[in-house]
Write a protein that holds these residues in place. Structure first.
Motif, PDB file in Angstrom:
ATOM      1  N   UNK A 171     -52.122 -22.943  22.109  1.00 41.21           N
ATOM      2  CA  UNK A 171     -52.158 -21.701  22.862  1.00 41.21           C
ATOM      3  C   UNK A 171     -51.062 -20.819  22.288  1.00 41.21           C
ATOM      4  N   UNK A 172     -51.454 -19.685  21.740  1.00 43.08           N
ATOM      5  CA  UNK A 172     -50.503 -18.797  21.087  1.00 43.08           C
ATOM      6  C   UNK A 172     -50.439 -17.484  21.854  1.00 43.08           C
ATOM      7  N   UNK A 173     -49.239 -17.195  22.374  1.00 41.79           N
ATOM      8  CA  UNK A 173     -49.029 -15.986  23.151  1.00 41.79           C
ATOM      9  C   UNK A 173     -48.466 -14.880  22.264  1.00 41.79           C
ATOM     10  N   UNK A 174     -48.745 -13.650  22.654  1.00 42.59           N
ATOM     11  CA  UNK A 174     -48.177 -12.498  21.961  1.00 42.59           C
ATOM     12  C   UNK A 174     -48.090 -11.341  22.933  1.00 42.59           C
ATOM     13  N   UNK A 175     -47.307 -10.339  22.552  1.00 47.44           N
ATOM     14  CA  UNK A 175     -47.261  -9.117  23.329  1.00 47.44           C
ATOM     15  C   UNK A 175     -45.994  -8.899  24.129  1.00 47.44           C
ATOM     16  N   UNK A 176     -45.117  -9.882  24.156  1.00 49.24           N
ATOM     17  CA  UNK A 176     -43.870  -9.698  24.888  1.00 49.24           C
ATOM     18  C   UNK A 176     -42.945  -8.734  24.170  1.00 49.24           C
ATOM     19  N   UNK A 177     -41.866  -8.376  24.859  1.00 50.26           N
ATOM     20  CA  UNK A 177     -40.907  -7.471  24.247  1.00 50.26           C
ATOM     21  C   UNK A 177     -40.043  -6.790  25.277  1.00 50.26           C
ATOM     22  N   UNK A 178     -39.386  -5.745  24.823  1.00 52.43           N
ATOM     23  CA  UNK A 178     -38.491  -4.961  25.677  1.00 52.43           C
ATOM     24  C   UNK A 178     -39.213  -3.709  26.142  1.00 52.43           C
TER      25      UNK A 178
ATOM     26  N   UNK B 228     -48.883  -5.560  27.558  1.00 52.21           N
ATOM     27  CA  UNK B 228     -50.049  -6.427  27.659  1.00 52.21           C
ATOM     28  C   UNK B 228     -49.781  -7.703  26.883  1.00 52.21           C
ATOM     29  N   UNK B 229     -49.878  -8.813  27.579  1.00 51.63           N
ATOM     30  CA  UNK B 229     -49.725 -10.118  26.956  1.00 51.63           C
ATOM     31  C   UNK B 229     -51.097 -10.692  26.610  1.00 51.63           C
ATOM     32  N   UNK B 230     -51.142 -11.422  25.507  1.00 49.87           N
ATOM     33  CA  UNK B 230     -52.371 -12.098  25.105  1.00 49.87           C
ATOM     34  C   UNK B 230     -52.060 -13.562  24.835  1.00 49.87           C
TER      35      UNK B 230
END
Length: 121
Positions: free
Chosen positions: A4-11, A19-21
């Motif tokens: 499971x690979x998450x992306x979209x985080x940040x400041x 939006x997180x994926x």
């Protein structure tokens, strides 16, 4: 077997959006529920939002009306649209999916590695 690979985080500034994926890959036969959890420093991991295979959803009271969970079953991906972000939303966000592997007979919960969301001006 499964990633499971998450992306979209940040400041993001207070009031902003992210939006997180989370994409699941591997020897997947079927995915039941998918969910987002979060854990802030010094706090327990908590459920943010969940979505069933048929699209039914539930949300933590603290995010209702601001966050929206959705999924793309064809791509084994779950999304979390976060609007009107507050400093108290800052945390590491984890996705979780209940997965039945090819050839398996029981469902297993798999977790992503987490993605940091920081809300600060």
């Amino acid at each position: 077997q499964v990633q499971l690979v998450e992306s979209g985080g940040g400041l993001v500034q207070p009031g902003g959006s992210l939006t997180l994926s989370c994409a699941a890959s591997g020897s997947i036969f079927s995915i039941n529920s998918m969910a987002w959890y979060r854990q802030a420093p010094g706090k327990q991991r908590e459920l943010v939002a969940a979505i069933g295979s048929g699209g039914s959803t539930n949300y933590a009271d603290s995010v209702k009306g601001r966050f929206t969970i959705s999924r793309d079953n064809a791509k084994n991906t779950v999304f979390l649209q976060m609007n009107s972000l507050k400093p108290e939303d800052a945390a590491v966000y984890y996705c979780c999916a209940q997965i039945l592997l090819v050839g398996a007979v029981r469902w297993i919960d798999y977790w992503g590695q987490g993605t940091q969301v920081t809300v600060s001006s």
